[in-house]
Enzyme design. Structure first.
Site, PDB file in Angstrom:
ATOM      1  CB  SER A 198     -32.113 -20.375 -10.025  1.00  9.23           C
ATOM      2  OG  SER A 198     -31.377 -20.857  -8.966  1.00  9.23           O
ATOM      3  CG  ASP A 233     -34.130 -21.352  -7.143  1.00 11.12           C
ATOM      4  OD1 ASP A 233     -32.974 -21.171  -6.741  1.00 11.12           O
ATOM      5  OD2 ASP A 233     -34.421 -22.232  -7.968  1.00 11.12           O
ATOM      6  CG  ASP A 262     -31.673 -24.215  -6.449  1.00 13.13           C
ATOM      7  OD1 ASP A 262     -30.923 -23.244  -6.332  1.00 13.13           O
ATOM      8  OD2 ASP A 262     -32.144 -24.599  -7.541  1.00 13.13           O
ATOM      9  N   PRO A 291     -19.833 -23.545 -22.341  1.00 13.59           N
ATOM     10  CG  PRO A 291     -21.171 -24.592 -23.952  1.00 13.59           C
ATOM     11  CD  PRO A 291     -19.876 -24.731 -23.230  1.00 13.59           C
ATOM     12  N   GLY A 295     -25.458 -23.029 -19.443  1.00 11.01           N
ATOM     13  CA  GLY A 295     -26.783 -23.522 -19.832  1.00 11.01           C
ATOM     14  C   GLY A 295     -27.886 -22.665 -19.234  1.00 11.01           C
ATOM     15  CB  THR A 296     -28.493 -20.858 -16.359  1.00 11.59           C
ATOM     16  OG1 THR A 296     -27.207 -20.406 -15.930  1.00 11.59           O
ATOM     17  CG2 THR A 296     -28.737 -22.265 -15.864  1.00 11.59           C
TER      18      THR A 296
HETATM   19  C1  G16 Z   1     -28.377 -24.088 -12.297  1.00  9.99           C
HETATM   20  C2  G16 Z   1     -28.137 -25.570 -12.239  1.00  9.99           C
HETATM   21  C3  G16 Z   1     -26.794 -25.852 -11.638  1.00  9.99           C
HETATM   22  C4  G16 Z   1     -25.723 -25.116 -12.418  1.00  9.99           C
HETATM   23  C5  G16 Z   1     -26.056 -23.629 -12.528  1.00  9.99           C
HETATM   24  C6  G16 Z   1     -25.136 -22.901 -13.473  1.00  9.99           C
HETATM   25  O1  G16 Z   1     -28.380 -23.582 -11.014  1.00  9.99           O
HETATM   26  O2  G16 Z   1     -29.167 -26.169 -11.485  1.00  9.99           O
HETATM   27  O3  G16 Z   1     -26.584 -27.229 -11.671  1.00  9.99           O
HETATM   28  O4  G16 Z   1     -24.488 -25.236 -11.804  1.00  9.99           O
HETATM   29  O5  G16 Z   1     -27.355 -23.465 -13.045  1.00  9.99           O
HETATM   30  O6  G16 Z   1     -25.229 -23.519 -14.720  1.00  9.99           O
HETATM   31  P1  G16 Z   1     -24.517 -22.955 -15.998  1.00  9.99           P
HETATM   32  O7  G16 Z   1     -23.082 -22.784 -15.629  1.00  9.99           O
HETATM   33  O8  G16 Z   1     -24.733 -23.971 -17.051  1.00  9.99           O
HETATM   34  O9  G16 Z   1     -25.126 -21.615 -16.286  1.00  9.99           O
HETATM   35  P2  G16 Z   1     -29.502 -22.571 -10.548  1.00  9.99           P
HETATM   36  O10 G16 Z   1     -29.247 -22.405  -9.095  1.00  9.99           O
HETATM   37  O11 G16 Z   1     -29.308 -21.307 -11.338  1.00  9.99           O
HETATM   38  O12 G16 Z   1     -30.771 -23.285 -10.893  1.00  9.99           O
END
Ligand code: G16
Length: 552
Positions: A69, A284, A286, A504, A506-507
């Site tokens: 993404s 991606d 979204d 923290p 998650g990505t």
């Molecule tokens: C993903 C999630 C979103 C989230 C974003 C950032 O987005 O689908 O819901 O807001 O990551 O998440 P975090 O702050 O935990 O890193 P995407 O567009 O990267 O798939």
């Protein structure tokens, strides 16, 4: 009924997708996401899990999307899609994490354990749809996904390069053909068809101009918009597409929704035309945010909060014109929502609003609790969910209502048709926003004038272990490490209208910090101070984060 042997699972792993790293990986905010070179065995194993999931769901189709993404090009990822086109049920994330981390030698036994635990009948058919984004590492990972599916005798169907929301849509349609046709053409037909129908009743008026610049983030979303564009004459929607991933142009680098939102600066590669409305997609497709620059070249951001309020207020207006009180609408946000937007929703729009943890899966399930649930993260990720009750009431009025309510209900029915309810979808959201701006006859500037955002800043801090930070209260309070929340409270207290939190990611392997205050300088300073606190109390590594240049 579990199988007696899964030797083929091990054979595929050893011969084609061996685990070559001991780095622990976790199913996070949006699936597994890390450097692409660390992912092949993970994606293969998710192919196995997708088959098990499909069988637990009586052979209904499951989706696998290969994408990272908004992350930069060297990263990649995989997320699983449940039969209704929604994110994988949270309880299964533990199975995913377990399966991703066991050694190749333990893979067969762990697969069997999961099959028994979830009581999957392995004699059933299993179907898995696979899509991927434009990253050069995606085809190899998509092949690993298909091998995982084949290893457990499931049937993979590969869609090639598609946006994440398209893949969610295909999965939903495959399992529920009343929603649409599970093909790219079926997707365009439904969403574009509804936009064109609506525009027949809503001719261009007021200060709305159908001319829209689009930043495609050099990803799949921009490419797909080329197909969308062909369907419109300039009066319906005049799309000018930029950052379409030509040679040498890097995905999400200096462009895209995340860049625009986080850095609060325009995307590169787009001609500067004062007050021109610009829509920015992510890698991606979204997420969606809008912005424009004024005659002094200052950027003005219209983010997910703005999209949520715009859509919710229009749906509310149509419901009023339908003369129904049977359908209740609510908005779901996260802690990143600008405080001014929440105040506007409560005080001006008078719509119930709820705050949940980051991650579409959390917003999506909260939005299901309303007859119509509008959910958006400030980063532009969101959609609208309509319950069966809401759909039934609206279609009844569209059939049997008095002329004026009937007209409004027909518009609302098309609006529903244009919405990809499975997940946030930049293309669908773009058409929804354009429809509302057109219906209202307003420009981006007038949209911006509906309320005034509090200045805000988002920063990143690198720490040795991001899970050292634990949160509660929809991520607005830290419960660990000890002393961090008290320090944040002391810092926030120095600034009128100040608010800040740390959580923290998650990505990405970092901690995110958000702050807002009455001036940009105060928001920037508060964010930097909270970063220092995180760095000091949660084991910061590397250089301390620097204060970004303020726009004021
Ligand atoms: C993903 C999630 C979103 C989230 C974003 C950032 O987005 O689908 O819901 O807001 O990551 O998440 P975090 O702050 O935990 O890193 P995407 O567009 O990267 O798939």
């Amino acid at each position: 009924m579990p199988p007696s042997s899964l030797r083929v699972v091990y054979a595929f792993a050893r011969e084609m997708h061996p685990k070559t790293t001991d780095v622990f990986i976790q199913y996070g905010t949006a699936g597994f996401r890390t450097k692409a070179i660390l992912l092949e065995h993970v994606v293969y194993r998710m192919g196995l899990l997708a088959v098990i999931r499909s069988r637990v769901k009586n052979g209904r189709t499951i989706g696998m999307m290969i994408t990272a993404s908004h992350n930069l090009e060297p990263d990649n990822g995989v997320k699983l899609v449940d039969p209704d086109g929604e994110m994988l049920e949270e309880e299964w994330e533990a199975h995913a994490t377990k399966l991703a981390n066991v050694s190749d030698n333990d893979l067969e036994a762990t697969t069997m354990e999961i099959i028994q635990e979830v009581k999957a009948d392995m004699t059933l058919k299993a179907s898995v749809f696979i899509g991927m984004d434009t990253r050069y590492t995606s085809p190899r990972l998509a092949a690993a996904a298909a091998n995982g599916v084949i290893a457990l005798k499931g049937t993979p169907k590969e869609f090639g390069i598609v946006t994440t929301p398209m893949l969610h849509f295909f999965v939903k349609c495959r399992n529920d053909n009343s929603y649409g046709t599970p093909t790219e053409e079926g997707y365009y037909e439904k969403i574009i068809g509804a936009y064109k129908n609506m525009r027949k009743s809503l001719p261009t008026k007021g200060d709305y101009s159908p001319c829209l610049y689009v930043d495609g983030a050099n990803g799949v979303g921009g490419k797909k918009l080329k197909n969308v564009k062909k369907n419109f004459d300039e009066e319906e929607l005049e799309l000018h597409l930029f950052n379409l991933g030509g040679s040498g142009e890097k995905l999400n680098l200096g462009c895209g929704a995340d860049h625009v939102k986080v850095t609060q600066t325009p995307a590169k590669g787009i001609p500067s035309t004062p007050y021109q409305r610009i829509a920015s997609l992510d890698g991606d497709g979204d997420r969606l945010v809008y912005y424009y620059t004024d005659d002094k070249d200052k950027m003005h951001l219209l983010d997910g909060d703005r999209i949520a309020t715009l859509l919710a207020s229009y749906i509310t207006e149509l419901l009023q014109r339908c003369e129904t009180t049977e359908v209740q609408l609510g908005i779901v946000q996260t802690a990143y929502a600008n405080g001014a937007s929440t105040k506007y929703i409560t005080d001006t729009l008078k719509i119930p609003v709820q705050c949940v943890k980051t991650g579409v899966k959390h917003l999506h399930s909260a939005a299901h609790k309303y007859d119509i649930g509008v959910y958006f993260e400030a980063n532009g990720h969101g959609t609208v969910l309509y319950s069966s009750k809401a759909k039934n009431v609206i279609s009844r009025i569209a059939r049997e209502g008095d002329p004026e309510p009937r007209e409004a209900a027909k518009l609302l029915s098309q609006f529903i048709e244009m919405t990809n309810e499975t997940v946030g979808d930049a293309i669908s959201d773009l058409l929804l926003v354009e429809t509302v701006l057109c219906a209202r006859g307003i420009s981006a500037l007038q949209w911006m004038q509906l309320y005034t955002d509090l200045p805000c800043r988002q920063l990143k801090v690198t720490v040795a272990d991001r899970n050292a930070i634990q949160t509660t209260d929809a991520e607005r309070q830290c419960t660990s490490p000890e002393g961090l929340q008290q320090r944040i409270n002391e810092l926030v207290a120095k600034y009128p209208s100040g608010r800040a939190f740390a959580r923290p990611s998650g990505t990405e392997d970092i901690v995110r910090v958000y702050a807002e205050a009455e001036s940009q300088l105060e928001a920037d300073t508060l964010a930097a101070e909270v970063c220092q606190a995180v760095f000091d109390l949660a084991g910061g590594v590397g250089a301390r984060p620097e204060l970004p240049a303020t726009q004021e």
